[in-house]
Design an enzyme around this catalytic site. Structure first.
Site, short mmCIF file in Angstrom:
data_model
loop_
_atom_site.label_atom_id
_atom_site.label_comp_id
_atom_site.label_asym_id
_atom_site.label_seq_id
_atom_site.Cartn_x
_atom_site.Cartn_y
_atom_site.Cartn_z
N LYS A 1 12.28 14.80 -46.32
CA LYS A 1 12.45 14.81 -44.86
C LYS A 1 13.86 15.27 -44.50
CE LYS A 1 11.43 10.89 -42.93
NZ LYS A 1 11.42 9.56 -42.26
N LYS B 1 17.10 4.62 -49.05
CA LYS B 1 16.42 3.66 -48.17
C LYS B 1 16.78 2.26 -48.63
CE LYS B 1 13.57 3.72 -44.67
NZ LYS B 1 13.35 4.77 -43.63
N ASP C 1 15.30 1.02 -39.17
CA ASP C 1 13.88 1.28 -39.48
C ASP C 1 13.15 0.06 -38.89
OD1 ASP C 1 12.16 3.27 -41.31
OD2 ASP C 1 11.34 1.28 -41.62
N THR D 1 13.49 9.79 -32.66
CA THR D 1 12.31 9.92 -33.52
C THR D 1 11.06 10.18 -32.68
OG1 THR D 1 13.38 8.33 -35.00
CG2 THR D 1 11.09 8.88 -35.46
P1 NDP Z 1 10.15 -1.14 -34.86
O1 NDP Z 1 10.49 -2.34 -35.63
O2 NDP Z 1 10.93 -0.77 -33.66
O3 NDP Z 1 8.62 -1.17 -34.43
C1 NDP Z 1 7.61 -1.31 -35.36
C2 NDP Z 1 6.28 -1.38 -34.63
O4 NDP Z 1 5.24 -1.29 -35.58
C3 NDP Z 1 6.09 -2.70 -33.89
O5 NDP Z 1 5.26 -2.49 -32.79
C4 NDP Z 1 5.42 -3.56 -34.97
O6 NDP Z 1 4.67 -4.62 -34.44
C5 NDP Z 1 4.52 -2.53 -35.61
N1 NDP Z 1 4.24 -2.91 -36.99
C6 NDP Z 1 5.14 -3.10 -37.98
N2 NDP Z 1 4.51 -3.48 -39.10
C7 NDP Z 1 3.21 -3.53 -38.81
C8 NDP Z 1 2.07 -3.85 -39.54
N3 NDP Z 1 2.14 -4.22 -40.83
N4 NDP Z 1 0.87 -3.79 -38.93
C9 NDP Z 1 0.80 -3.44 -37.63
N5 NDP Z 1 1.87 -3.12 -36.86
C10 NDP Z 1 3.04 -3.16 -37.45
O7 NDP Z 1 10.20 0.06 -35.93
P2 NDP Z 1 10.31 1.63 -35.67
O8 NDP Z 1 9.63 2.00 -34.43
O9 NDP Z 1 11.72 2.02 -35.89
O10 NDP Z 1 9.49 2.19 -36.93
C11 NDP Z 1 8.10 2.48 -36.86
C12 NDP Z 1 7.72 3.44 -37.97
O11 NDP Z 1 8.46 4.66 -37.82
C13 NDP Z 1 8.03 2.95 -39.38
O12 NDP Z 1 7.04 3.46 -40.26
C14 NDP Z 1 9.36 3.62 -39.70
O13 NDP Z 1 9.55 3.77 -41.09
C15 NDP Z 1 9.15 4.97 -39.01
N6 NDP Z 1 10.35 5.71 -38.67
C16 NDP Z 1 11.34 5.16 -37.91
C17 NDP Z 1 12.45 5.91 -37.57
C18 NDP Z 1 13.52 5.38 -36.68
O14 NDP Z 1 14.43 6.15 -36.34
N7 NDP Z 1 13.47 4.14 -36.24
C19 NDP Z 1 12.61 7.28 -38.06
C20 NDP Z 1 11.48 7.79 -38.79
C21 NDP Z 1 10.41 7.01 -39.08
P3 NDP Z 1 5.30 -6.11 -34.41
O15 NDP Z 1 6.32 -6.07 -33.32
O16 NDP Z 1 4.15 -6.99 -34.14
O17 NDP Z 1 5.89 -6.33 -35.77
O1 2IT Z 2 12.52 6.90 -41.78
C1 2IT Z 2 13.55 7.36 -41.23
O2 2IT Z 2 13.78 8.57 -41.24
C2 2IT Z 2 14.46 6.44 -40.56
N1 2IT Z 2 14.17 5.25 -40.51
C3 2IT Z 2 15.73 6.94 -39.95
C4 2IT Z 2 16.78 7.13 -40.99
C5 2IT Z 2 18.15 7.47 -40.49
O3 2IT Z 2 19.05 7.49 -41.34
O4 2IT Z 2 18.36 7.73 -39.30
#
Ligand code: NDP
Ligand code: 2IT
Length: 444
Positions: A113, A125, A165, A208
């Site tokens: 990525k 990570k 994350d 994101t």
């Molecule tokens: P947050 O913690 O902000 O939100 C996570 C969301 O997903 C919440 O709504 C949570 O629900 C839900 N969730 C988490 N685990 C589960 C599960 N096991 N089953 C169902 N729902 C679940 O995280 P992010 O939005 O930052 O991350 C979401 C995804 O995006 C992840 O896969 C992460 O790796 C990916 N990502 C994030 C980036 C970033 O910049 N933040 C960048 C690239 C990818 P609840 O509140 O109930 O736990």
């Molecule tokens: O999965 C991802 O790319 C992230 N959680 C963000 C990583 C970062 O260094 O901004």
């Protein structure tokens, strides 16, 4: 047996009980066969064996005290996977499900990525099995300080730059940064996703989700379409989901469903994002509260039912393996045209196969959610240059990066004879840059 198959078999043998790591490695390695066939020097120098073995894995104890004075111990992880093209870069996940397999799958994905962003960042990570849900601010602070009291010795602005994350947002980054600065007496860009008052970048919060919609819009544009008038389902209601929803709505889409880990809301009139933001960002509450504020919306316990709602576009933005074969089949049967992954590895291998066989446009995570880490790299650039760019400037750069990723994965897929297969395109385009750098560095 082929080179990639031999490496994959050995990986499974040497790393038993790591199913998520096996899954990510299978997805990646099986698409790299045409590249390694073209470059016999890769096999001769053990390149793939080195590529799938982290440069360093750090596992540490994180003791902390809760508000009642009880001591808890969690496990902390940082996997420094690959630094061929830049310092290790990747988020920290705080969730009770975190284990070595999950951190390694995330780290492996992150290498490719980060390469796709075109920016100089390697892959890493980390995280912990700590559960932030229901904890007080003081408990979160105590945990973050203890976590950083060990992590600080392994990271640095030119060594390894963590970010957020799942379970790690602005509040956690603030506590982690405060502790790092205190121990090292250095105000440097050692973490990204920082607050704007202490070195953060505009647009990082939105990046994101915005990036996901930008790349999906690119794929639509290439087919004479756009988000306008499309029905969209977004899983999750965290950082990625919220800003994907905001951008999709601003482009004229109708987002009808979102979820958290307890269940999903369906609002046929279109999700009112301000209500979701208030519940999730301000009150740190549960998504089911949404129906108390909106007429016509429903709440259903459990998550997988969300994929039975007919839609044109599905944006999984919660967690790994949230779309299995059954959900993929229902989505296809209901006429989904685009699936773009905001979460990391949200589709199982079987689900991906179903999407690809059905001819829908499938944009894999390492390309589709790269906007977050790309904007982290822009934050690093601003930190080291002691600059602060406007929202418009960063947003324009993000748009350019996502358009570029789309072009590169599309071209790589075509070049290798797999037109429209963006899993092939993303893995190949991401891998070639890393492989070229690793070859230049010799056997290290
Ligand atoms: P947050 O913690 O902000 O939100 C996570 C969301 O997903 C919440 O709504 C949570 O629900 C839900 N969730 C988490 N685990 C589960 C599960 N096991 N089953 C169902 N729902 C679940 O995280 P992010 O939005 O930052 O991350 C979401 C995804 O995006 C992840 O896969 C992460 O790796 C990916 N990502 C994030 C980036 C970033 O910049 N933040 C960048 C690239 C990818 P609840 O509140 O109930 O736990
Ligand atoms: O999965 C991802 O790319 C992230 N959680 C963000 C990583 C970062 O260094 O901004």
């Amino acid at each position: 047996m082929s080179y990639v198959q031999t490496v994959l078999n050995n990986l499974k043998k040497q790393n038993p009980n790591e199913p998520e790591f096996h899954q990510a490695a299978t997805e990646i390695l099986t698409t790299l066969a045409p590249v390694v066939d073209k470059h016999p020097e890769y096999e001769a120098s053990g390149l793939l064996e080195r590529f799938v073995e982290p440069e360093r894995v750090i596992i540490f104890r994180v003791p902390w005290t809760d508000d009642n004075g009880k001591v808890h111990v969690n496990k902390g992880y940082r996997v420094q996977f690959n630094s061929a093209i830049g310092p290790y870069k990747g988020g920290l996940r705080f969730h009770p499900s975190v284990n070595l397999s999950i951190i390694k799958f995330l780290g492996l994905e992150q290498i490719l990525k980060n390469s796709l962003t075109g920016l100089p960042i390697g892959g890493g990570k980390g995280g912990s099995d700590f559960d932030p849900k229901g904890k007080s601010d003081r408990e979160i602070m105590a945990f973050c300080q203890s976590f950083m009291a060990e992590l600080y010795r392994h990271i640095g602005a030119d060594t390894d730059v963590p970010a957020g994350d799942i379970g790690v947002g602005g509040r956690e980054i603030g506590y982690l940064f405060g502790q790092y600065k205190r121990i090292r007496n250095e105000h440097v860009g050692v973490l990204t996703g920082r607050g704007l008052s202490y070195g953060g970048s505009l647009v990082r919060t939105e990046a994101t989700g915005y990036g996901l919609v930008y790349i999906a819009e690119e794929a639509m544009k290439a087919r004479g379409e756009s988000f306008k008038g499309k029905t969209v389902i977004i899983s999750g209601s965290g950082n990625v989901a919220i800003y994907a929803c905001q951008k999709a709505q601003s482009l004229g889409a109708k987002v009808v469903a979102m979820y958290d880990s307890n269940g999903y809301i369906y609002d046929p009139n279109g999700i009112k994002l301000e209500i979701v933001k208030e519940i999730k960002e301000v009150k740190r509450g549960r998504i089911k509260e949404y129906i108390q504020h909106t007429a016509g919306a429903t709440y259903t316990e459990g998550c997988s039912g969300i994929w039975t709602i007919p839609c044109d576009v599905a944006l999984p933005c919660a967690t790994q393996n949230e779309i299995d074969a059954k959900s993929a089949e229902i989505l296809v049967k209901n006429g989904v045209k685009y699936v773009a992954e905001g979460a990391n590895m949200p589709s199982t291998l079987e689900a991906i196969e179903i999407f690809q066989k059905s001819g829908i446009v499938f944009l894999p995570a390492k390309a589709a959610n790269a906007g977050g880490v790309a904007t982290s790299a822009l934050e690093m650039a601003q930190s080291s240059g002691r600059m602060f760019w406007s929202f418009e400037e960063v947003d324009e750069k993000l748009k350019g990066i996502m358009a570029n990723i789309y072009r590169n994965i599309d071209n790589a897929a075509k070049e290798y004879g797999y037109e429209g297969n963006y899993v092939m395109g993303a893995n190949i385009a991401g891998f070639i840059k890393v492989a070229t750098a690793m070859m230049a560095h010799g056997v290290v």
